[in-house]
Write a protein that holds these residues in place. Structure first.
Motif, PDB file in Angstrom:
ATOM      1  N   ASN B  74       8.818  21.141 -22.766  1.00  0.00           N
ATOM      2  CA  ASN B  74       7.488  21.520 -23.216  1.00  0.00           C
ATOM      3  C   ASN B  74       7.113  20.875 -24.542  1.00  0.00           C
ATOM      4  OD1 ASN B  74       6.358  23.539 -21.287  1.00  0.00           O
ATOM      5  ND2 ASN B  74       8.345  24.447 -21.663  1.00  0.00           N
ATOM      6  N   TRP B 123       9.224  33.032 -19.992  1.00  0.00           N
ATOM      7  CA  TRP B 123       8.436  32.981 -21.224  1.00  0.00           C
ATOM      8  C   TRP B 123       8.497  34.335 -21.922  1.00  0.00           C
ATOM      9  CZ3 TRP B 123       5.990  28.286 -22.174  1.00  0.00           C
ATOM     10  CH2 TRP B 123       5.942  27.397 -21.097  1.00  0.00           C
ATOM     11  N   ARG B 127       3.887  35.329 -18.542  1.00  0.00           N
ATOM     12  CA  ARG B 127       3.046  34.317 -17.893  1.00  0.00           C
ATOM     13  C   ARG B 127       3.179  34.288 -16.382  1.00  0.00           C
ATOM     14  NH1 ARG B 127       2.886  29.581 -22.413  1.00  0.00           N
ATOM     15  NH2 ARG B 127       1.028  29.007 -21.340  1.00  0.00           N
ATOM     16  N   PHE B 129       1.172  34.385 -12.883  1.00  0.00           N
ATOM     17  CA  PHE B 129      -0.200  33.947 -12.602  1.00  0.00           C
ATOM     18  C   PHE B 129      -1.033  35.186 -12.298  1.00  0.00           C
ATOM     19  CE2 PHE B 129       2.585  30.438 -11.129  1.00  0.00           C
ATOM     20  CZ  PHE B 129       2.282  29.570 -12.148  1.00  0.00           C
ATOM     21  N   PRO B 130      -1.943  35.563 -13.165  1.00  0.00           N
ATOM     22  CA  PRO B 130      -2.574  36.883 -13.046  1.00  0.00           C
ATOM     23  C   PRO B 130      -3.440  37.060 -11.816  1.00  0.00           C
ATOM     24  CG  PRO B 130      -3.573  35.623 -14.822  1.00  0.00           C
ATOM     25  CD  PRO B 130      -2.385  34.851 -14.367  1.00  0.00           C
ATOM     26  N   THR B 131      -4.035  35.980 -11.286  1.00  0.00           N
ATOM     27  CA  THR B 131      -4.922  36.194 -10.141  1.00  0.00           C
ATOM     28  C   THR B 131      -4.192  36.027  -8.812  1.00  0.00           C
ATOM     29  OG1 THR B 131      -5.614  33.898 -10.072  1.00  0.00           O
ATOM     30  CG2 THR B 131      -6.920  35.363 -11.423  1.00  0.00           C
ATOM     31  N   LEU B 132      -2.921  35.644  -8.838  1.00  0.00           N
ATOM     32  CA  LEU B 132      -2.172  35.550  -7.596  1.00  0.00           C
ATOM     33  C   LEU B 132      -1.453  36.872  -7.330  1.00  0.00           C
ATOM     34  CD1 LEU B 132      -0.465  32.033  -7.728  1.00  0.00           C
ATOM     35  CD2 LEU B 132      -2.697  32.657  -6.871  1.00  0.00           C
ATOM     36  N   ARG B 203      10.974  34.028 -10.044  1.00  0.00           N
ATOM     37  CA  ARG B 203      10.113  32.882  -9.786  1.00  0.00           C
ATOM     38  C   ARG B 203      10.783  31.593 -10.250  1.00  0.00           C
ATOM     39  NH1 ARG B 203       4.439  32.578 -12.955  1.00  0.00           N
ATOM     40  NH2 ARG B 203       5.875  32.117 -14.648  1.00  0.00           N
TER      41      ARG B 203
ATOM     42  N   LYS C 172      -4.885  27.441  -7.908  1.00  0.00           N
ATOM     43  CA  LYS C 172      -5.138  28.705  -8.613  1.00  0.00           C
ATOM     44  C   LYS C 172      -4.090  28.955  -9.688  1.00  0.00           C
ATOM     45  CE  LYS C 172      -7.481  31.937  -5.525  1.00  0.00           C
ATOM     46  NZ  LYS C 172      -7.174  33.032  -4.602  1.00  0.00           N
ATOM     47  N   ALA C 173      -2.825  28.684  -9.326  1.00  0.00           N
ATOM     48  CA  ALA C 173      -1.753  28.883 -10.302  1.00  0.00           C
ATOM     49  C   ALA C 173      -1.980  27.982 -11.504  1.00  0.00           C
ATOM     50  CB  ALA C 173      -0.405  28.580  -9.662  1.00  0.00           C
ATOM     51  N   ARG C 175      -4.822  26.791 -12.559  1.00  0.00           N
ATOM     52  CA  ARG C 175      -5.981  27.279 -13.303  1.00  0.00           C
ATOM     53  C   ARG C 175      -5.588  28.463 -14.189  1.00  0.00           C
ATOM     54  NH1 ARG C 175      -9.706  30.586  -9.604  1.00  0.00           N
ATOM     55  NH2 ARG C 175      -8.118  32.121 -10.107  1.00  0.00           N
ATOM     56  N   ASP C 176      -4.756  29.370 -13.636  1.00  0.00           N
ATOM     57  CA  ASP C 176      -4.361  30.542 -14.410  1.00  0.00           C
ATOM     58  C   ASP C 176      -3.509  30.170 -15.607  1.00  0.00           C
ATOM     59  OD1 ASP C 176      -5.648  32.103 -12.679  1.00  0.00           O
ATOM     60  OD2 ASP C 176      -3.888  33.029 -11.755  1.00  0.00           O
ATOM     61  N   ASP C 177      -2.533  29.304 -15.400  1.00  0.00           N
ATOM     62  CA  ASP C 177      -1.594  29.003 -16.473  1.00  0.00           C
ATOM     63  C   ASP C 177      -0.940  27.675 -16.163  1.00  0.00           C
ATOM     64  OD1 ASP C 177       0.364  28.869 -18.353  1.00  0.00           O
ATOM     65  OD2 ASP C 177       0.794  31.005 -18.295  1.00  0.00           O
ATOM     66  N   LEU C 179       0.729  25.539 -17.971  1.00  0.00           N
ATOM     67  CA  LEU C 179       2.059  25.271 -18.498  1.00  0.00           C
ATOM     68  C   LEU C 179       3.122  25.966 -17.653  1.00  0.00           C
ATOM     69  CD1 LEU C 179       2.592  23.422 -20.736  1.00  0.00           C
ATOM     70  CD2 LEU C 179       2.954  25.355 -22.233  1.00  0.00           C
ATOM     71  N   ALA C 180       2.836  27.194 -17.246  1.00  0.00           N
ATOM     72  CA  ALA C 180       3.798  27.908 -16.415  1.00  0.00           C
ATOM     73  C   ALA C 180       3.964  27.193 -15.081  1.00  0.00           C
ATOM     74  CB  ALA C 180       3.341  29.340 -16.196  1.00  0.00           C
ATOM     75  N   ALA C 181       2.864  26.677 -14.524  1.00  0.00           N
ATOM     76  CA  ALA C 181       2.948  25.960 -13.249  1.00  0.00           C
ATOM     77  C   ALA C 181       3.781  24.698 -13.409  1.00  0.00           C
ATOM     78  CB  ALA C 181       1.550  25.621 -12.741  1.00  0.00           C
TER      79      ALA C 181
END
Lengths: 289, 522, 299
Positions: B74, B123, B127, B129-132, B203, C172-173, C175-177, C179-181
């Motif tokens: 990162n 993290w 983190r 994915f809030p909408t999934l 995950r 979607k993933a 779009r949400d985040d 860096l995490a993706a």
């Protein structure tokens, strides 16, 4: 030389408008696109007052006040409410775009779509050391420099200017030290409106105006802000002058048709290679992670 | 054990042992990283063995997260080299990269690249994915999905659907093993902190991680949540022989240390490596005696300490002046409940489904010290008290006046002064202007030589001193809330902070929030 | 009757516009103002291919899609780095460059459609032939409406398939985040390039249908106002799911027709219509930031 002189004068009017944008953007982080509507409406106010036979100074003053009033209305009826709902910056941007459309279309409905001019007859021309300048250009330069000087001196030395800078730097800490942020936000939008309508009137006096040029002028100002550096009140000064020179150079070397292409190419270049602008500092990168 | 065991559905399925035959999976040498002239990592070299469990520790701001960010791609380090052998194939990165390597956009040192080599991470702020949905949160991580290419998704719909069904079944199985059966379709921001942390770890495993970096996996959890995460980590380390690197805060270290095989200590940009077998040094949380002597030293007061345990592992220690000089109550907090988004941060879920809030009171002259582990929500608590965020419910009284729901400036005018832990300066203002802005009349002696400097040019400690002066030397306040005011201070400023604190305690209450225990301050 | 068919033709075009922009706004989380540029690319490519090369509808549209897909790199590559306000500005400059190109690729001494006078500048291209598919001329309003609606349905199926596939989940993933993706090994940059290519190609189809229907195009097809119109559809209808853009396209089509029935004079009607769009944008941000039927709130 003539190119440089024209460029500087165009640049100065861009600087005033860009500073109007920054005056709202830095303290409130609102992307104040509604300035485009104010830019379009202000000269029409002055035009109507002049048609009524009122004194020019009174007409211009009233137009500037109207601009400030519109800008305050945007804050009071739009951004302040969104801010209380903690709306993200994209929502402010879209709402401001909506406000622009409403103001500009209202202007077009009231005064029509035709271009108009503020002064009548051919402008007097002055020659200074080989430079040919119209009186409107001289007036634009003089008023711009005056307004900018007043603003920067106020910002640097007055107590209110200090508070204004502090709000722009760190609004949370500013509120924690007991200052009413909402009241100062109104001041920011007021100043923004005054600077915007001043710039608009100067340009209208020089080249005329219509109801639809506002967004374009505002976008030019935003380009100037990005080029100069959006984190500083001095960014618009540098960026606006540079943009004025480049645009007038583009007319000279290519043709007026390519002015827009050159402008936005410049923006793209800056976004790629120096996204923080000429006066920008590099921040700590870890914020991205 | 708890039913939260997890089966690896990632790459462990193929029987070859990645990296077998080599003693190490990851090796880094001479890693340097600086931010704006401030060196955070100063020539770090390390090696990760297969199956090793590393505990990475260090004081706040010592660069633990920076090191993690560098090792997971990162952050690009300024200098050094990283060699990966995790998946059997050898990948070598040298920094700064050779110019011809920067030309190829697919050959950069990036998180996705490093992940494909078998390094995963969790993290600090989770983190998901809030909408999934939770199921999709796991399923999206499966590596090398052919249907993630739009052309395949269009041209081979039947095959994609079949593969996708298998993928979703696998994801549901993982969730069931985490004890989340029946919650597959709830969205990522609606489950509890502990559950979402376990989903996030699962995950990363699903994405094929063989080496897993965990950033404060226990932060903010109650005892139950901690034991669930620890069960999962133990399973990963002992049964799956995964390599773990765990960044953890002092408070939670003793829970992890029996799992760890190696301890890395980060200090002044250098890394010290110790094998646990030889010498385990574990800091215990401080006790009241330490605190008392520390406070006495700082303020010159001798007084009694009262400890109040708050839910979630925090301790509020109040050092009151002797009985005869006790003042009236200036800050009274009753049944305070605060949410961030949907997540409950301050307060606890009661048995009956109702939230039980936080209550405490401070008297004039009290010095209160809030020791809370990272992730407990102390910053949230202070922000709610100061009006920056609105509490869900509860009552906050300042000198007998209700202030909950008021704006921050109204709270400040009513006599409450909050010093934030960070972002508390005005970078382009000079120190003189900052003092003028905040009406500081008595400028602390140590700061007079800074008056004409811009705040952005000050060192961390100087910034902290100036911000403290701005927050506490200006006019009258009855309660001062100081969030981590001691980090970045040197001895001299610490002493001057102590003497000014003594001054303020004559007519106000001061609450100092510190992370974890006081042990690490000295 | 022909009025209704006219509306249906426009509905098809609007639906394609809104659905394609939804891929960028609702699934990549980026506000773009350059979309009208790609619409115009489709229009101009279709017009030139039919006028100069004598191509039929399908190959001409295919050419427009191809050029738009290629040019989509102009916004998708910068999106590797730019988010939020910066991306809006960047897309704005792409839009301005498109407009400038259509406006200035002009030489009065040459025929339109030659290399020095490709776009005929401000005068635009006229007499664009009606579409012909497999030798069948579609010159009635009914056949035009059928073509437009059929294309909209095709684009709808395409975007439904794509967005409900794992690829849509990946978007979607991201779009949400993002860096995490990326930390999960996902090539988000490639996914975004793909999404922009599909969106820009799709809107080029709408552009081709538009050009063949009105048979005249000029640089205003690529104007900022056109981009704002498309943006309004997605904002008002809602982004991030399948039905939002459909609702948005319907509403933005209905507003001018409602004004027409209200017997408002022509000059005021155009201003009133735009004012209604502006007002809708403001009201949406205040009271329904996810749009009437959407899932995603603008960041």
């Amino acid at each position: 030389m003539q190119v440089v002189a024209n460029g500087i004068i165009t640049g100065l009017t861009i600087v005033v408008l860009a500073l109007g944008f920054t005056a709202a953007y830095l303290p409130t982080r609102v992307f104040h696109l509604a300035l485009g509507g104010i830019y379009a409406a202000a000269p029409f106010c002055a035009w109507t007052c002049l048609r009524l036979g009122w004194s020019p100074w009174f007409a211009l003053g009233l137009a500037v006040l109207a601009g400030a009033g519109l800008s305050l209305a945007c804050e009071a009826a739009n951004h302040a409410l969104l801010d209380r709902k903690r709306a993200p910056s994209g929502a402010h941007l879209i709402a401001s775009l909506g406000a622009y459309i409403v103001i500009a279309q209202a202007t077009a409905m009231i005064w029509g779509n035709e271009p108009k001019v503020l002064r009548t007859g051919v402008d007097a021309v002055t020659t200074i050391g080989g430079l040919v300048l119209t009186r409107a250009q001289l007036m634009a330069a003089a008023v711009s420099i005056g307004v900018l000087a007043i603003f920067y001196v106020w910002l640097r030395f007055s107590g209110l200017g200090l508070r204004f800078r502090a709000l722009a730097e760190n609004s949370v800490e500013f509120a924690l030290r007991g200052y009413n942020v909402r009241r100062l936000r109104l001041l920011a939008f007021g100043i923004s409106g005054v600077l915007c309508s001043t710039s608009s009137l100067l340009v209208a006096n020089d080249v005329g105006f219509d109801a639809h040029g506002g967004l374009h002028a505002t976008i030019l100002a935003v380009v100037a802000v990005i080029i100069g550096g959006r984190r500083s009140f001095y960014g618009p000064l540098v960026g606006g002058l540079l943009l004025g020179l480049v645009r007038s150079g583009a007319v000279w070397f290519f043709s007026a048709r390519w002015q827009e292409a050159v402008t936005f190419l410049l923006l793209a270049l800056f976004l790629f290679f120096r996204p923080s602008g000429l006066l920008g500092r590099k921040g700590r990168m870890e914020a991205d992670v | 054990m708890a039913p939260n065991m997890i089966a690896l559905t990632g790459r462990s399925a193929n029987s070859t042992k990645p990296g077998a035959g080599y003693p190490w999976q990851l090796r880094a040498a001479g890693i340097r990283k600086a931010f704006g002239g401030q060196t955070v990592l100063d020539g770090i070299s390390l090696e990760l063995q297969r199956g090793e469990v590393v505990l990475l520790r260090g004081a706040n701001g010592s660069g633990k997260t920076t090191l993690l960010n560098v090792l997971t791609g990162n952050l690009v380090p300024d200098a050094g080299e990283i060699h990966l052998l995790t998946n059997g194939s050898s990948e070598y990165f040298r920094f700064p990269a050779k110019w011809w390597r920067t030309l190829n956009p697919f050959d950069h040192f990036s998180p996705e690249r490093v992940c494909r080599e078998g390094l995963g991470r969790s993290w600090q702020d989770i983190r998901l994915f809030p909408t999934l949905t939770l199921q999709d949160n796991i399923a999206v991580a499966t590596p090398a999905q052919a249907m993630e290419n739009p052309i395949w998704a269009l041209l081979r719909p039947s095959r994609s659907t079949k593969r996708e069904k298998q993928n979703l079944t696998a994801a549901r199985k993982v969730l069931a093993e985490l004890g989340l059966a029946g919650r597959e379709m709830s969205s990522g921001d609606k489950v509890s902190l502990g559950q979402s942390k376990r989903v996030a770890i699962a995950r990363a495993v699903q994405a094929g991680a063989r080496v897993l970096f965990l950033d404060e996996p226990l932060a903010g959890l109650d005892a139950n949540g901690v034991s669930e995460i620890m069960g999962l980590l133990r399973k990963l380390a002992q049964d799956e022989k995964m390599t773990l690197v765990i960044v953890e805060h002092v408070m939670n270290i003793r829970r992890i240390v029996d799992l760890a095989t190696t301890v890395w200590t980060l200090k002044d940009g250098k890394l010290e490596v110790k094998n646990v077998g030889k010498k385990a040094t574990v800091h215990r949380a401080s006790n009241g005696h330490d605190l008392q002597s520390w406070a006495a030293e700082l303020t010159g007061m001798r007084a009694d300490v009262k400890n109040q345990r708050l839910p979630g592992g925090a301790i509020l220690s109040t050092i009151a002046p002797s009985q005869d000089r006790q003042g009236e109550i200036v800050l009274k907090v009753e049944d305070l409940v605060v949410h961030r988004g949907r997540r409950l941060v301050i307060g606890i879920h009661g048995e009956d489904g109702q939230h039980r809030g936080l209550s405490f009171a401070l008297r004039r002259g009290d010095l209160a010290i809030l020791q809370a582990p990272n992730g407990w929500g102390k910053t949230t608590l202070l922000e709610a008290l100061a009006g920056l965020i609105r509490p869900t419910y509860g009552r906050i009284e300042l000198s007998g006046r209700e202030i909950q729901g008021q704006t921050p400036w109204e709270c400040a005018q009513a006599g409450l002064s909050l010093l934030q832990a960070r972002d508390h300066v005005f970078p382009s203002l000079t120190v003189r202007e900052a003092f003028r802005l905040t009406h500081v009349t008595s400028i602390p002696e140590g700061l007079t030589h800074l008056l004409n400097k811009r705040m952005s040019s000050l060192s961390g400690g100087e910034k902290q001193s100036v911000a403290t002066a701005c927050a506490t030397n200006s006019g009258a306040f009855s309660v001062a809330l100081l969030d981590e005011p001691l980090s970045a201070l040197d001895m001299a400023s610490l002493r001057s902070f102590g003497s000014s604190l003594r001054n303020h305690l004559k007519d106000a209450a001061v609450l100092i929030a510190v992370p974890g225990s006081l042990g690490e301050l000295g | 009757m022909s009025y209704l068919l006219h509306l249906l033709t426009y509905l098809g075009i609007y639906v394609i516009m809104a659905m394609s922009l939804n891929i960028i706004i609702g699934y990549c989380g980026l506000l773009t103002l350059a979309h009208a540029g790609y619409f115009a690319v489709g229009s101009y490519a279709y017009a030139l291919a039919t006028l100069k090369l004598g191509w039929g509808f399908l190959p001409a549209t295919g050419l427009g899609v191809g050029v738009a897909v290629l040019l989509s790199l102009a916004v998708s590559l910068p999106a590797w780095r730019f988010k939020g306000d910066s991306f809006v500005l960047l897309s704005l400059s792409v839009q301005a460059l498109f407009f400038s190109l259509f406006y200035n690729w002009f030489d009065a001494s040459e025929e339109p459609g030659t290399w020095t006078n490709l776009t005929n500048g401000p005068f635009g291209l006229a007499n664009i032939p009606r579409p012909a598919i497999l030798g069948i001329e579609l010159d009635t309003p009914g056949s035009m409406a059928a073509l437009s609606l059929a294309s909209a349905v095709a684009c709808g199926i395409l975007s439904w398939r794509l967005l409900s596939s794992p690829w849509g989940r990946l978007l979607k993933a991201m779009r949400d985040d993002e860096l995490a993706a990326r930390g999960l090994g996902k090539n988000t940059r490639l996914a975004r390039v793909q999404a922009f290519a599909i969106a820009c190609g799709m809107v080029a189809v709408a552009g081709a249908i538009y050009a063949s229907y009105v048979s005249y195009i000029d640089p205003n097809t690529a104007s900022l106002d056109a981009s704002i119109l498309m943006l309004s559809m997605v904002i008002v209808g809602g982004a991030g799911n399948f039905r939002g853009p459909l609702v948005g396209a319907l509403i933005l089509l209905a507003i001018p027709e409602a004004l027409r029935f209200a017997q408002i004079p022509q000059a005021a009607a155009s201003s009133l219509r735009l004012m209604a769009y502006g007002l809708l944008l403001i009201l949406m941000m205040h009271f329904r930031p996810q749009g009437l039927a959407g899932d995603y709130r603008i960041e």
